[in-house]
Design an enzyme around this catalytic site. Structure first.
Site, PDB file in Angstrom:
ATOM      1  N   PRO A  92      -2.114   7.208  14.047  1.00  0.00           N
ATOM      2  CA  PRO A  92      -3.466   6.714  14.325  1.00  0.00           C
ATOM      3  C   PRO A  92      -3.423   5.495  15.226  1.00  0.00           C
ATOM      4  O   PRO A  92      -2.569   4.629  15.067  1.00  0.00           O
ATOM      5  CB  PRO A  92      -3.977   6.323  12.927  1.00  0.00           C
ATOM      6  CG  PRO A  92      -2.758   6.029  12.129  1.00  0.00           C
ATOM      7  CD  PRO A  92      -1.635   6.830  12.700  1.00  0.00           C
ATOM      8  N   ASP A 143       0.854  -1.189   0.000  1.00  0.00           N
ATOM      9  CA  ASP A 143       0.000   0.000   0.000  1.00  0.00           C
ATOM     10  C   ASP A 143       0.890   1.239   0.000  1.00  0.00           C
ATOM     11  O   ASP A 143       1.139   1.860   1.029  1.00  0.00           O
ATOM     12  CB  ASP A 143      -0.956   0.001   1.190  1.00  0.00           C
ATOM     13  CG  ASP A 143      -2.092   0.992   0.982  1.00  0.00           C
ATOM     14  OD1 ASP A 143      -2.101   1.686  -0.061  1.00  0.00           O
ATOM     15  OD2 ASP A 143      -2.968   1.083   1.854  1.00  0.00           O
ATOM     16  N   LYS A 147     -15.456   3.050   9.383  1.00  0.00           N
ATOM     17  CA  LYS A 147     -14.505   2.026   8.969  1.00  0.00           C
ATOM     18  C   LYS A 147     -14.906   1.557   7.587  1.00  0.00           C
ATOM     19  O   LYS A 147     -16.066   1.295   7.343  1.00  0.00           O
ATOM     20  CB  LYS A 147     -14.582   0.851   9.945  1.00  0.00           C
ATOM     21  CG  LYS A 147     -13.257   0.194  10.188  1.00  0.00           C
ATOM     22  CD  LYS A 147     -13.388  -1.231  10.641  1.00  0.00           C
ATOM     23  CE  LYS A 147     -13.632  -2.171   9.503  1.00  0.00           C
ATOM     24  NZ  LYS A 147     -12.702  -2.138   8.384  1.00  0.00           N
ATOM     25  N   PHE A 159      -9.565   3.983   7.846  1.00  0.00           N
ATOM     26  CA  PHE A 159     -10.726   4.551   8.536  1.00  0.00           C
ATOM     27  C   PHE A 159     -10.743   6.067   8.411  1.00  0.00           C
ATOM     28  O   PHE A 159      -9.763   6.685   7.979  1.00  0.00           O
ATOM     29  CB  PHE A 159     -10.721   4.155  10.017  1.00  0.00           C
ATOM     30  CG  PHE A 159      -9.585   4.749  10.819  1.00  0.00           C
ATOM     31  CD1 PHE A 159      -9.622   6.073  11.220  1.00  0.00           C
ATOM     32  CD2 PHE A 159      -8.478   3.993  11.162  1.00  0.00           C
ATOM     33  CE1 PHE A 159      -8.576   6.636  11.942  1.00  0.00           C
ATOM     34  CE2 PHE A 159      -7.421   4.543  11.887  1.00  0.00           C
ATOM     35  CZ  PHE A 159      -7.478   5.875  12.273  1.00  0.00           C
ATOM     36  N   ASN A 161      -7.646  -1.869   7.492  1.00  0.00           N
ATOM     37  CA  ASN A 161      -7.416  -0.998   8.652  1.00  0.00           C
ATOM     38  C   ASN A 161      -7.643   0.478   8.327  1.00  0.00           C
ATOM     39  O   ASN A 161      -7.331   1.343   9.130  1.00  0.00           O
ATOM     40  CB  ASN A 161      -6.002  -1.221   9.194  1.00  0.00           C
ATOM     41  CG  ASN A 161      -4.930  -0.907   8.163  1.00  0.00           C
ATOM     42  OD1 ASN A 161      -5.230  -0.730   6.974  1.00  0.00           O
ATOM     43  ND2 ASN A 161      -3.688  -0.841   8.588  1.00  0.00           N
ATOM     44  N   HIS A 182      -7.345   8.006   7.187  1.00  0.00           N
ATOM     45  CA  HIS A 182      -6.251   7.031   7.035  1.00  0.00           C
ATOM     46  C   HIS A 182      -6.538   6.147   5.829  1.00  0.00           C
ATOM     47  O   HIS A 182      -7.455   5.330   5.860  1.00  0.00           O
ATOM     48  CB  HIS A 182      -6.163   6.172   8.311  1.00  0.00           C
ATOM     49  CG  HIS A 182      -5.125   5.088   8.243  1.00  0.00           C
ATOM     50  ND1 HIS A 182      -5.251   3.894   8.917  1.00  0.00           N
ATOM     51  CD2 HIS A 182      -3.954   5.013   7.597  1.00  0.00           C
ATOM     52  CE1 HIS A 182      -4.194   3.135   8.667  1.00  0.00           C
ATOM     53  NE2 HIS A 182      -3.393   3.783   7.873  1.00  0.00           N
ATOM     54  N   HIS A 192       4.147   4.398  13.214  1.00  0.00           N
ATOM     55  CA  HIS A 192       3.062   4.827  12.316  1.00  0.00           C
ATOM     56  C   HIS A 192       1.690   4.422  12.814  1.00  0.00           C
ATOM     57  O   HIS A 192       0.693   4.711  12.175  1.00  0.00           O
ATOM     58  CB  HIS A 192       3.278   4.271  10.915  1.00  0.00           C
ATOM     59  CG  HIS A 192       2.791   2.862  10.718  1.00  0.00           C
ATOM     60  ND1 HIS A 192       3.180   1.811  11.514  1.00  0.00           N
ATOM     61  CD2 HIS A 192       1.939   2.336   9.812  1.00  0.00           C
ATOM     62  CE1 HIS A 192       2.580   0.708  11.099  1.00  0.00           C
ATOM     63  NE2 HIS A 192       1.821   0.989  10.077  1.00  0.00           N
TER      64      HIS A 192
END
Lengths: 140, 473
Positions: free
Chosen positions: B370, B92, B472, B201, B199, B232, B396
């Site tokens: 986060p 990613d 989410k 959000f 993950n 995020h 992170h």
């Protein structure tokens, strides 16, 4: 026979897929991958995509094969129900795979509950003892 | 494996065998126990064996097992002797975090927080079948990948000031989308402006504690109870495809022979393939900047609609936490250009660095960390020490400790929503299963992670925020 089994992995999803033949193990690896995003048993088989890939070894072939699922999802909103007619051949130093992905285009009747970002080579193994086992870690 | 304690927050694996440099782990005895349970340390040791690695291989406090490099791994490579590795950036590319401040307080939005969240859920597409807000074609996509957040601003998403408060000003100039595969482009077109699942959000948060009032003030964070918005997400399928494509190209052209892990595949930084990866990765970085820029714009629209105004909703900052960059660092007393890989690590530059926006240059770069779903997140500030200790990098996020499958077995999404609601936190998600996977118990204690960062000196605490509403993907 059990198609696939998920194993413990801290961050990502790790599974082993089984088969009497290499093709069956690849088929079940595809279903395990799909199961991380949707319930493949509930996908109607209304749409077909012909898949033809190659790899320099079986691991690369498996990686590219499973990537097709994510690629077809992202680019065509296609949900795999079952990968049919899988045929793996070795030609000189390269492997080729042909298959027919059956499934459906995404619509409201389907639920997507997860995201597979990529297929990784991490801990990837293909073993053949009394049956074939393909182990894969996918980045989720 | 020989693990030497240097101080309460620093451990070292001394250089042995094939290692070209030692490995340094910023952690606490508590977090180290989690790290020892998986392959994090072995993976960090493997990184220390790669050609041209400089100084040390670093492991951040939130580290966990990855593929090739650990997540929370930082390494810098010499431009002539060293390598660049897609596995050192992650799939990613430019997964990152954007933080917006608001002029509202918890009180102001209390009655409307559910409506805010509902509207955000409607405006910000999460993923599959939800894209297509902006029907793109190939040419527009290539422009997005070239210009990043600048493209978004030029097309009406957000404000020009946002760019100055984004890492790289929202655009890596090295980007060249001409090496993107047709597949990367095809995956990128329907997903621009989507949050994605996993993950990723979007949270409406309130400031719950300010540790450093002066620095917080410079960042625009003035009081406890102030409402912020955190986004995020990353480069979606386009970035994932760039990583997969170049891992395969490097395998075919260079091969993984001699590497302890096939995912450590790499190319010399200056080689044609190394450069093609770097430029394509930069294109994916730009896509992600544009993505967050668009989402921020929709969030402002929702506040405008529900609260009557989006005034004061300035961007605090936007950080990448999966990236490779050419940066200047002091090595053996000499300033030199190196290729820094941060995989699950946030840049943490101290005061004075020219890469930092002028408004923050006197205090250091804002760092946005986060937490897991429903737990605290933190704002830190970059330090000079970090530049010496970790090539200017820190944690992170919280970092997972439990597999997603274990989390699904143990937790129920519906129950998590109830628990959060009883603590005054609204939750909206596309999937209960996804909520269960992201249960906060499946993550390390983010409070401990940021404490280590602070004590080790690689990123100093500024403020703590807690969620009010969570979307989410």
């Amino acid at each position: 026979m059990e198609r696939y089994r998920f194993l413990e992995h801290t961050a990502d999803a790790k599974f082993q897929a089984f088969g009497e033949t290499l093709e069956d193990a690849f088929c079940n690896a595809a279903l395990a991958t799909a199961s991380l995003m949707w319930d493949w048993e509930k996908i109607e088989q209304n749409v077909e995509h012909r898949v033809e890939i190659e790899g320099k070894d079986l691991l690369q072939l498996l990686c590219s094969f499973l990537e097709e699922i994510i690629y077809l999802l992202d680019s065509r909103s296609f949900l795999l129900g079952f990968p049919g007619d899988i045929k793996i051949e070795q030609k000189k130093s390269r492997y080729t795979l042909k298959a027919l992905f059956r499934g459906d285009n995404f619509s409201k009747k389907y639920k997507i509950y997860g995201d597979v970002k990529a297929i990784t080579y991490n801990e990837m193994e293909i073993e053949s003892n009394d049956r074939f086992t393909a182990q894969v870690v996918v980045d989720v | 494996m020989d693990l030497k304690k240097i101080n309460d927050y620093t451990w070292e694996i001394p250089k042995t065998g094939e290692m070209k440099v030692p490995t340094v782990i910023y952690t606490s005895s508590k977090l180290l126990e989690d790290v020892k349970r998986d392959r994090t340390l072995q993976q960090a040791r493997n990184v220390a064996c790669l050609p041209g690695i400089q100084k040390m291989a670093y492991v951040m406090p939130d580290a966990h097992q990855g593929y090739g490099f650990p997540i929370g791994g930082v390494a810098a490579f010499d431009l002539d002797q060293g390598i660049i590795s897609p596995g050192g950036v992650g799939y990613d590319i430019n997964c990152g975090v954007r933080l917006l401040k608001t002029g509202y307080t918890e009180k102001d939005i209390h009655e409307k927080r559910k409506q805010l969240l509902d509207e955000i859920f409607r405006e910000v597409p999460a993923g599959v079948g939800k894209g297509g807000i902006t029907r793109l074609n190939r040419n527009v996509l290539l422009e997005v990948c070239t210009k990043g957040a600048e493209w978004a601003v030029e097309n009406g998403y957000g404000r020009r000031e946002d760019l100055k408060r984004t890492e790289e000003n929202g655009r890596m100039r090295e980007a060249d989308p001409s090496h993107l595969s047709p597949r990367a482009i095809e995956r990128g077109i329907p997903q621009l402006g989507t949050l994605g699942a996993g993950n990723h959000f979007l949270e409406i948060q309130k400031v719950s504690e300010i540790f450093d009032g002066d620095v917080a003030g410079v960042f625009g964070i003035h009081s406890v109870g102030q409402i912020l918005v955190m986004i995020h997400c990353g480069s979606r399928g386009l970035g994932h495809q760039v990583a997969s494509d170049f891992i395969r190209l490097m395998e075919d052209k260079i091969g993984s022979r001699g590497l302890p892990d096939r995912e450590l595949i790499n190319a010399p930084v200056r080689s044609p393939l190394g450069q093609q990866y770097y430029k394509s990765m930069s294109a994916a970085v730009n896509y992600a900047f544009a993505n967050r820029q668009m989402i921020a714009h929709w969030v402002r629209n929702v506040f405008k609609k529900v609260m009557g105004s989006a005034e004061g909703m300035d961007q605090v900052y936007d950080v990448c936490h999966n990236v490779a960059k050419i940066e200047k660092h002091t090595i053996d007393g000499r300033l030199k250009d190196v290729c820094v890989h941060r995989k699950g690590a946030t840049r943490s530059f101290g005061p004075g660095r020219e890469e930092i926006p002028e408004v923050y240059r006197s205090v250091g770069q804002p760092i946005i960390i986060p937490g897991s779903m429903g737990t605290a997140s933190y704002i830190l500030v970059g330090t000079h020490e970090a530049e010496q200790l970790s090539f200017g990098s820190t944690a992170h996020g919280a970092g997972r400790v439990m597999s997603r499958h274990e989390a699904i077995r143990r937790f129920r999404g519906e129950k998590i929503k109830q628990d959060l609601e009883s603590r005054g936190i609204e939750l909206k998600s596309t999937s209960w299963k996804g909520v269960a996977e992201e249960a906060s118990q499946a993550y390390k204690d983010v409070d401990e992670v940021v404490k280590v960062s602070h004590k080790a000196g690689i990123g100093k605490l500024v403020a703590k925020v807690i969620p009010v509403g969570v979307m989410k993907g």
